[in-house]
Scaffold this motif. Structure first.
Motif, mmCIF file in Angstrom:
data_model
loop_
_atom_site.group_PDB
_atom_site.id
_atom_site.type_symbol
_atom_site.label_atom_id
_atom_site.label_comp_id
_atom_site.label_asym_id
_atom_site.label_seq_id
_atom_site.Cartn_x
_atom_site.Cartn_y
_atom_site.Cartn_z
ATOM 1 N N GLU A 240 87.409 33.364 25.711
ATOM 2 C CA GLU A 240 87.503 34.551 24.868
ATOM 3 C C GLU A 240 87.296 35.841 25.660
ATOM 4 O OE1 GLU A 240 86.251 31.152 22.223
ATOM 5 O OE2 GLU A 240 85.710 31.868 24.208
ATOM 6 N N GLY A 241 86.902 35.721 26.921
ATOM 7 C CA GLY A 241 86.799 36.883 27.795
ATOM 8 C C GLY A 241 85.523 37.685 27.659
ATOM 9 N N LEU A 242 84.457 37.099 27.095
ATOM 10 C CA LEU A 242 83.190 37.814 27.003
ATOM 11 C C LEU A 242 82.549 37.891 28.379
ATOM 12 C CD1 LEU A 242 80.996 39.120 25.177
ATOM 13 C CD2 LEU A 242 79.944 36.833 25.051
ATOM 14 N N ASP A 243 82.363 39.115 28.886
ATOM 15 C CA ASP A 243 81.797 39.324 30.219
ATOM 16 C C ASP A 243 80.297 39.599 30.135
ATOM 17 O OD1 ASP A 243 84.226 38.949 31.386
ATOM 18 O OD2 ASP A 243 84.513 41.025 32.019
ATOM 19 N N GLU A 244 79.593 39.178 31.191
ATOM 20 C CA GLU A 244 78.159 39.450 31.261
ATOM 21 C C GLU A 244 77.892 40.942 31.367
ATOM 22 O OE1 GLU A 244 73.971 39.051 31.594
ATOM 23 O OE2 GLU A 244 75.581 37.919 30.628
ATOM 24 N N ALA A 245 78.808 41.696 31.973
ATOM 25 C CA ALA A 245 78.637 43.145 32.069
ATOM 26 C C ALA A 245 78.474 43.771 30.691
ATOM 27 C CB ALA A 245 79.827 43.770 32.786
ATOM 28 N N GLU A 246 79.166 43.197 29.705
ATOM 29 C CA GLU A 246 79.085 43.692 28.337
ATOM 30 C C GLU A 246 77.952 43.016 27.562
ATOM 31 O OE1 GLU A 246 81.642 43.069 24.200
ATOM 32 O OE2 GLU A 246 82.570 42.698 26.148
ATOM 33 N N ALA A 247 77.854 41.702 27.679
ATOM 34 C CA ALA A 247 76.925 40.943 26.838
ATOM 35 C C ALA A 247 75.477 41.014 27.308
ATOM 36 C CB ALA A 247 77.370 39.481 26.787
ATOM 37 N N GLN A 248 75.267 41.058 28.618
ATOM 38 C CA GLN A 248 73.922 41.116 29.212
ATOM 39 C C GLN A 248 73.009 40.023 28.639
ATOM 40 O OE1 GLN A 248 72.236 45.032 29.991
ATOM 41 N NE2 GLN A 248 74.195 46.011 29.587
ATOM 42 N N LEU A 249 73.521 38.815 28.612
ATOM 43 C CA LEU A 249 72.756 37.687 28.094
ATOM 44 C C LEU A 249 71.643 37.254 29.053
ATOM 45 C CD1 LEU A 249 75.657 35.547 26.589
ATOM 46 C CD2 LEU A 249 74.233 37.275 25.479
ATOM 47 N N LEU B 270 72.140 32.187 19.911
ATOM 48 C CA LEU B 270 73.319 31.330 19.981
ATOM 49 C C LEU B 270 74.513 32.228 19.700
ATOM 50 C CD1 LEU B 270 74.950 28.722 20.121
ATOM 51 C CD2 LEU B 270 74.278 28.254 17.756
ATOM 52 N N VAL B 271 75.318 32.468 20.718
ATOM 53 C CA VAL B 271 76.438 33.404 20.632
ATOM 54 C C VAL B 271 77.725 32.622 20.439
ATOM 55 C CG1 VAL B 271 77.675 35.266 21.801
ATOM 56 C CG2 VAL B 271 75.203 34.995 22.149
ATOM 57 N N GLU B 272 78.515 33.012 19.440
ATOM 58 C CA GLU B 272 79.812 32.403 19.165
ATOM 59 C C GLU B 272 80.869 33.498 19.250
ATOM 60 O OE1 GLU B 272 78.886 29.061 15.873
ATOM 61 O OE2 GLU B 272 78.078 31.043 15.398
ATOM 62 N N PRO B 273 81.417 33.746 20.436
ATOM 63 C CA PRO B 273 82.337 34.879 20.615
ATOM 64 C C PRO B 273 83.595 34.758 19.756
ATOM 65 C CG PRO B 273 81.609 33.994 22.728
ATOM 66 C CD PRO B 273 81.199 33.014 21.687
ATOM 67 N N GLU B 274 83.970 35.852 19.115
ATOM 68 C CA GLU B 274 85.222 35.880 18.374
ATOM 69 C C GLU B 274 86.379 36.164 19.324
ATOM 70 O OE1 GLU B 274 85.355 37.971 14.651
ATOM 71 O OE2 GLU B 274 83.162 38.073 14.570
ATOM 72 N N HIS C 132 90.535 31.273 13.560
ATOM 73 C CA HIS C 132 90.053 30.370 12.525
ATOM 74 C C HIS C 132 88.803 29.580 12.913
ATOM 75 C CE1 HIS C 132 94.275 31.013 11.349
ATOM 76 N NE2 HIS C 132 93.869 30.767 10.116
ATOM 77 N N LEU C 133 88.680 29.245 14.207
ATOM 78 C CA LEU C 133 87.599 28.371 14.655
ATOM 79 C C LEU C 133 86.887 28.962 15.860
ATOM 80 C CD1 LEU C 133 89.459 24.928 14.645
ATOM 81 C CD2 LEU C 133 87.653 25.604 13.058
ATOM 82 N N PRO C 134 85.564 28.816 15.942
ATOM 83 C CA PRO C 134 84.883 29.224 17.177
ATOM 84 C C PRO C 134 85.285 28.297 18.310
ATOM 85 C CG PRO C 134 83.367 28.031 15.752
ATOM 86 C CD PRO C 134 84.635 28.224 14.964
ATOM 87 N N GLY C 135 85.513 28.862 19.473
ATOM 88 C CA GLY C 135 85.901 28.070 20.629
ATOM 89 C C GLY C 135 84.796 27.852 21.623
ATOM 90 N N THR C 136 83.802 28.724 21.602
ATOM 91 C CA THR C 136 82.723 28.696 22.597
ATOM 92 C C THR C 136 81.363 28.861 21.914
ATOM 93 O OG1 THR C 136 84.139 29.626 24.352
ATOM 94 C CG2 THR C 136 81.768 29.908 24.610
ATOM 95 N N ALA C 137 80.380 28.162 22.455
ATOM 96 C CA ALA C 137 78.987 28.370 22.061
ATOM 97 C C ALA C 137 78.205 28.723 23.319
ATOM 98 C CB ALA C 137 78.402 27.127 21.408
ATOM 99 N N ILE C 138 77.455 29.818 23.262
ATOM 100 C CA ILE C 138 76.640 30.252 24.400
ATOM 101 C C ILE C 138 75.175 30.211 23.967
ATOM 102 C CG2 ILE C 138 76.240 32.015 26.148
ATOM 103 C CD1 ILE C 138 78.959 33.197 25.452
ATOM 104 N N PHE C 139 74.393 29.412 24.665
ATOM 105 C CA PHE C 139 72.976 29.244 24.352
ATOM 106 C C PHE C 139 72.138 30.110 25.293
ATOM 107 C CE2 PHE C 139 75.154 25.524 22.865
ATOM 108 C CZ PHE C 139 74.498 25.153 21.712
ATOM 109 N N VAL C 140 71.280 30.910 24.704
ATOM 110 C CA VAL C 140 70.396 31.791 25.476
ATOM 111 C C VAL C 140 68.976 31.316 25.234
ATOM 112 C CG1 VAL C 140 69.673 34.160 25.902
ATOM 113 C CG2 VAL C 140 72.008 33.701 25.095
#
Length: 285
Positions: A65-74, A250-254, A273-281
């Motif tokens: 989905e292209g979520l970058d750490e620069a933006e998310a700072q997880l 728990l991040v589910e990027p759109e 329609h469906l989440p493709g990724t789950a990110i656990f912090v």
């Protein structure tokens, strides 16, 4: 911490795939580890050629989905990365580690695939930058001392391919210092109930979300050439808590409107329609 970090020889040749059969069956830790190492050694060149432009040489992206750490700072505020020791697990060609190093962190990139780590060396040499320290090892048996790292991360690396992820979580907990974050992304578990297709057929459930039988590709001799393991969201939470972590998010990027390309079973259609990724912090106690 002394690291033997330089891939300077070719790995032993892996067996060639020959119309492998895809099925669901048990796969123990040794078989899973061996299959992962051989599959990624065999397919690393194609993977980097196909996805290298999307991943970049020094980009930290968590998911298709292209979520970058620069933006998310997880992993925490970017400014706070300077001087921190970071273990990247299932690092591939160490793109995420290279991004971390550029922000003053001290990363170590670990992968089970020798060939993937050779691509890390290739990128370093092409860019003329300092080499990212790399280590070839199984993520469930980390070759580091207790409390060696401030942070640990994995962007679609190692976790789905490990037969004993409860042990993997314990190992990550062991090598982290108290208060250290462990952030990892995996295919969203709900996807296991659906066909892994980017088109409309990928929107129909064909199996049980609760079926944890591994997905295996094997040759005529019955030897696994590829193994991937499924855990439910609840399984992942219990593994983390059981290892001594506190789940922070728990991040589910759109799927973003700007992204039109397809990556395997990831596509704009399915992403709507469906989440493709789950990110656990998570944080180590």
């Amino acid at each position: 911490m002394t690291l033997d970090t330089t891939p300077d020889r070719d790995p032993a040749p892996a067996p060639e795939e020959d119309d492998d059969l895809a099925l669901r069956r048990p796969a123990a830790a040794g078989e899973s580890s061996r299959a992962s190492r051989q599959w990624w050694d065999r397919n690393a060149d194609e993977y980097q050629e196909e996805h290298g432009a999307f991943l970049g040489d020094d980009r930290f992206t968590w998911c298709p989905e292209g979520l970058d750490e620069a933006e998310a700072q997880l992993l925490g505020p970017t400014a706070g990365l300077r001087g921190r020791t970071v273990l990247e697990i299932g690092a591939g060609a160490a793109q995420c580690s290279r991004w971390l190093a550029a922000r003053g962190a001290r990363p170590v990139a670990l992968d089970i695939s020798f060939r993937q780590l050779q691509h890390s060396r290739r990128i370093d040499e092409q860019r003329g930058t300092a080499r990212v320290p790399v280590v070839q090892a199984d993520a469930a048996v980390l070759p580091f001392a207790d409390g060696a790292f401030d942070l640990a991360c994995s962007a679609y690396g190692a976790v789905p391919f490990s037969a004993d992820t409860a042990e993997l979580m314990r190992e990550v907990h062991r090598v982290l210092r108290p208060g250290g974050r462990w952030v990892f992304s995996v295919t969203h578990p709900i996807r296991w109930a659906f066909s892994d297709e980017p088109g409309p057929e990928g929107l129909t459930a064909v199996g049980s979300y609760f079926d944890r039988t591994p997905y295996v590709e094997q040759g005529a001799d019955g030897r696994a050439s590829y193994v991937e393991h499924h855990r439910t969201l609840g399984d992942r939470v219990r593994e983390l808590v059981g290892a001594g972590f506190t789940l922070l998010d728990l991040v589910e990027p759109e799927w973003p409107d700007r992204l039109a390309q397809t990556w395997g079973g990831w596509s704009p259609l399915r992403g709507r329609h469906l989440p493709g990724t789950a990110i656990f912090v998570a944080r180590r106690a």
